[in-house]
Design a protein around this motif. Structure first.
Motif, PDB file in Angstrom:
ATOM      1  N   GLU A 163     -13.713  -5.862  -4.320  1.00 48.31           N
ATOM      2  CA  GLU A 163     -12.625  -4.995  -3.840  1.00 48.31           C
ATOM      3  C   GLU A 163     -11.970  -5.590  -2.600  1.00 48.31           C
ATOM      4  O   GLU A 163     -10.768  -5.438  -2.389  1.00 48.31           O
ATOM      5  CB  GLU A 163     -13.151  -3.585  -3.559  1.00 48.31           C
ATOM      6  CG  GLU A 163     -13.510  -2.846  -4.841  1.00 48.31           C
ATOM      7  CD  GLU A 163     -13.826  -1.378  -4.609  1.00 48.31           C
ATOM      8  OE1 GLU A 163     -12.958  -0.682  -4.084  1.00 48.31           O
ATOM      9  OE2 GLU A 163     -14.948  -0.955  -4.948  1.00 48.31           O
ATOM     10  N   ALA A 164     -12.770  -6.275  -1.807  1.00 50.06           N
ATOM     11  CA  ALA A 164     -12.216  -6.974  -0.637  1.00 50.06           C
ATOM     12  C   ALA A 164     -11.279  -8.086  -1.092  1.00 50.06           C
ATOM     13  O   ALA A 164     -10.218  -8.301  -0.502  1.00 50.06           O
ATOM     14  CB  ALA A 164     -13.330  -7.537   0.229  1.00 50.06           C
ATOM     15  N   ASP A 167      -8.010  -6.665  -1.933  1.00 52.30           N
ATOM     16  CA  ASP A 167      -7.239  -6.270  -0.758  1.00 52.30           C
ATOM     17  C   ASP A 167      -6.716  -7.454   0.036  1.00 52.30           C
ATOM     18  O   ASP A 167      -5.563  -7.452   0.469  1.00 52.30           O
ATOM     19  CB  ASP A 167      -8.094  -5.394   0.164  1.00 52.30           C
ATOM     20  CG  ASP A 167      -8.188  -3.970  -0.349  1.00 52.30           C
ATOM     21  OD1 ASP A 167      -7.573  -3.679  -1.377  1.00 52.30           O
ATOM     22  OD2 ASP A 167      -8.890  -3.169   0.291  1.00 52.30           O
ATOM     23  N   ASN A 168      -7.553  -8.437   0.282  1.00 57.99           N
ATOM     24  CA  ASN A 168      -7.092  -9.598   1.045  1.00 57.99           C
ATOM     25  C   ASN A 168      -8.061 -10.772   0.946  1.00 57.99           C
ATOM     26  O   ASN A 168      -9.070 -10.834   1.634  1.00 57.99           O
ATOM     27  CB  ASN A 168      -6.886  -9.240   2.510  1.00 57.99           C
ATOM     28  CG  ASN A 168      -5.969 -10.232   3.184  1.00 57.99           C
ATOM     29  OD1 ASN A 168      -6.118 -11.433   3.011  1.00 57.99           O
ATOM     30  ND2 ASN A 168      -5.010  -9.745   3.938  1.00 57.99           N
TER      31      ASN A 168
END
Lengths: 296, 253
Positions: A163-164, A167-168
């Motif tokens: 998920e990180a 996001d980025n």
């Protein structure tokens, strides 16, 4: 009628498996995979061909998952260096390449003539409903296992990292973690799910030909995911069932208004119905039925 | 035990963003970098941290050359950067942001997730404690369960620092930690950086807020148009006419 419902339920469950794979890849990790059907095809043909060599279905299913996952590995190595949009194009190209390879490599796949007589799952249970119901039970079980597996992943440190990544990615690299390592695992696992879905498909339909594996299948899976809610395991299940409702439900339009819609028009009407649903969803419920990943 | 940057050159087309830049600092020291916009400060960080390839020169930490390592490997080698514009994991909570940064987690491997659940749980508990401590230290505890995307600019800066700390670095490259941060929070960040430095973590800090930076670091490097203009103690460097000319446009006589 029961036979029809069981048949639809089986196809729906196959879409659930496919959607779970894409949920892992796009919903959780942000990988824009437009070539999902390629891995579905690889699984279908792998399991069909291996079982026709006299191997038990258990073996051919495991091989289908493994071969689809292995096929994801090289494409991962090459494509994960690319930006998102290029990655999408490469995966789309990959699935079309798979379809062309199936069409051309007649010695292996019998080309456009296709492979008839793929062994039916649970054939030992006779020709009645029992075999189909057993197939449905088996694939429902597979969906359940896959959903639990995904849920476990979303709650693990691995899930946190992917998920990180979504996001980025650069921030993750700055913290000493290589996004590529995680993306390859995600790509392989999602493709293994597509491969298993393909195996179920092959041993249920019992006939395979390249025109069953067109990019439209990939986009059906995308629609299911979007309608259900991107990044939600429950969304994948609900979305796939909803997709099936639209695809099959439009059949009954002809019962209601037989004069309005000719048999020939049906295919277009189905597509139109799904398209309209998608537009309505993006307008009125962009987060999908089960909500999306901005859940908190 | 030093960070050494030797003769770095980097051009974009015909534009020389970095021209023979060298600097050296003890890895547990505090060094500030100032310079007008476009001086090449952030480019220098990008090259040092492996996000951009240098055309010439090299970087080493504790005598170990880092030039062949990618960005992630450089961070694992002990040099972690933050970004000028915070890059929080916006859907993850503050706590999750911090926990995601902890190195060497068994649970970050799919096999580990399914085969060693007990070990993963034990590690998670330890990382959670560490994240709590980091949040207390940076006063982020009240927003522990807030998605990072909803934090204020200053809180995001603190989170960047917190994540960098969770990665267990020896040296942190801070890119404008005070930009867009309210004065109260600036004092807080400065205080935390000083405390961490006393504990042995080195900092290389890019900052426009000269007043704040001069209080924080004992030594400054001034950059202008891709070159190092001057190096030394803040009051000495800032009194240098060439620096005043470049940085303040000669406005202050």
């Amino acid at each position: 009628m029961e036979a029809y419902l069981v048949a639809i339920a089986i196809i729906a469950a196959i879409y659930v498996l496919l959607t779970l794979g894409l949920t892992l890849q796009y919903g959780l990790t942000g990988l824009v995979n437009f070539g999902h059907v390629g891995f579905f095809a690889i699984g279908a043909y792998a399991s069909a061909l291996i079982s026709m060599q006299g191997m038990p279905l258990v073996v051919s299913f495991v091989c289908a998952a493994a071969i689809a996952a292995l096929a994801a590995y090289p494409i991962g190595l090459v494509a994960l260096r690319l930006r998102d949009d290029y990655f999408a194009v490469v995966t789309l190209g990959f699935s079309e390449t798979v379809r062309l390879a199936i069409t051309s490599e007649k010695w292996l796949t019998n080309g456009v003539q296709g492979i008839p007589g793929v062994p039916k799952a649970f054939a030992g249970m006779g020709i009645g409903m029992a075999g189909a119901v057993a197939t449905l039970a088996a694939i429902a079980l597979a969906c359940g296992v896959a959903a639990l597996m995904l849920r476990r992943i979303t709650r693990s440190p691995f899930g946190r990292v992917i998920e990180a990544i979504r996001d980025n990615e650069d921030a993750l690299r700055a913290l000493g973690k290589d996004p590529a390592r995680f993306k390859i695992q995600v790509l392989a696992l999602g493709s293994a799910l597509a491969g298993v879905a393909g195996a179920f498909y092959a041993h249920y339909i019992t006939y395979l030909s390249p025109d069953q594996f067109i990019p439209l299948v990939t986009f059906y899976v995308w629609m299911a995911m979007i309608m259900g809610g991107v990044g939600r395991v429950s969304g994948a299940v609900v979305g796939a069932l909803l997709l099936m409702l639209f695809l099959e439900g439009t059949r009954f339009l002809r019962d209601v208004a037989p004069d309005l819609i000719s048999a020939v028009d049906m295919a277009s009407v189905r597509l139109g119905a799904v398209g309209l649903a998608l537009v309505l969803f993006t307008l009125f419920r962009p987060q999908g039925l089960m909500g999306d990943y901005t859940r908190r | 035990m030093t960070l050494s940057v030797r003769n770095i050159g980097k051009s974009f087309g015909g534009f020389r963003a970095l021209d023979d830049v060298s600097l050296e600092m003890p890895a547990d020291g505090l060094l500030g970098i100032i310079g007008p916009n476009g001086a090449g400060k952030s480019t220098l960080f990008s090259v040092m941290s492996g996000f951009m390839a240098a055309d010439a020169g090299g970087v080493s930490l504790h005598g170990r050359p880092l030039d062949r390592l990618g960005a992630a490997a450089r961070a694992r080698a002990g040099m972690v950067r933050t970004f000028q514009v915070p890059r929080e994991f916006h859907h993850l909570t503050v706590r999750e942001n911090l926990m995601a940064a902890a190195p060497g987690q068994t649970g970050e491997n799919l096999l580990g997730v399914f085969l060693s659940p007990r070990r993963v749980r034990t590690e998670e508990a330890a990382i959670r404690v560490e994240a709590e401590a980091t949040m207390d230290f940076l006063r982020l505890a009240p927003v522990a369960d807030t998605p990072a995307g909803r934090l204020s600019g200053g809180q995001k800066k603190l989170l960047e620092l917190g994540r960098a700390l969770m990665a267990k670095p020896r040296l942190i490259l801070l890119d404008e930690p005070f930009a867009g941060v309210n004065p109260v929070l600036i004092g807080q960040i400065m205080d935390r950086v000083a405390t961490l430095n006393a504990r042995g973590i080195g900092f290389l800090v890019i900052e426009h807020d000269l007043e704040a930076l001069s209080r924080l670091v004992p030594r400054l490097v001034v950059m202008d148009r891709g070159r190092v203009l001057a190096t030394g103690a803040p009051d000495v460097v800032l009194a240098d006419p060439a620096v005043r000319e470049a940085y303040l446009g000669g406005a202050v006589a």
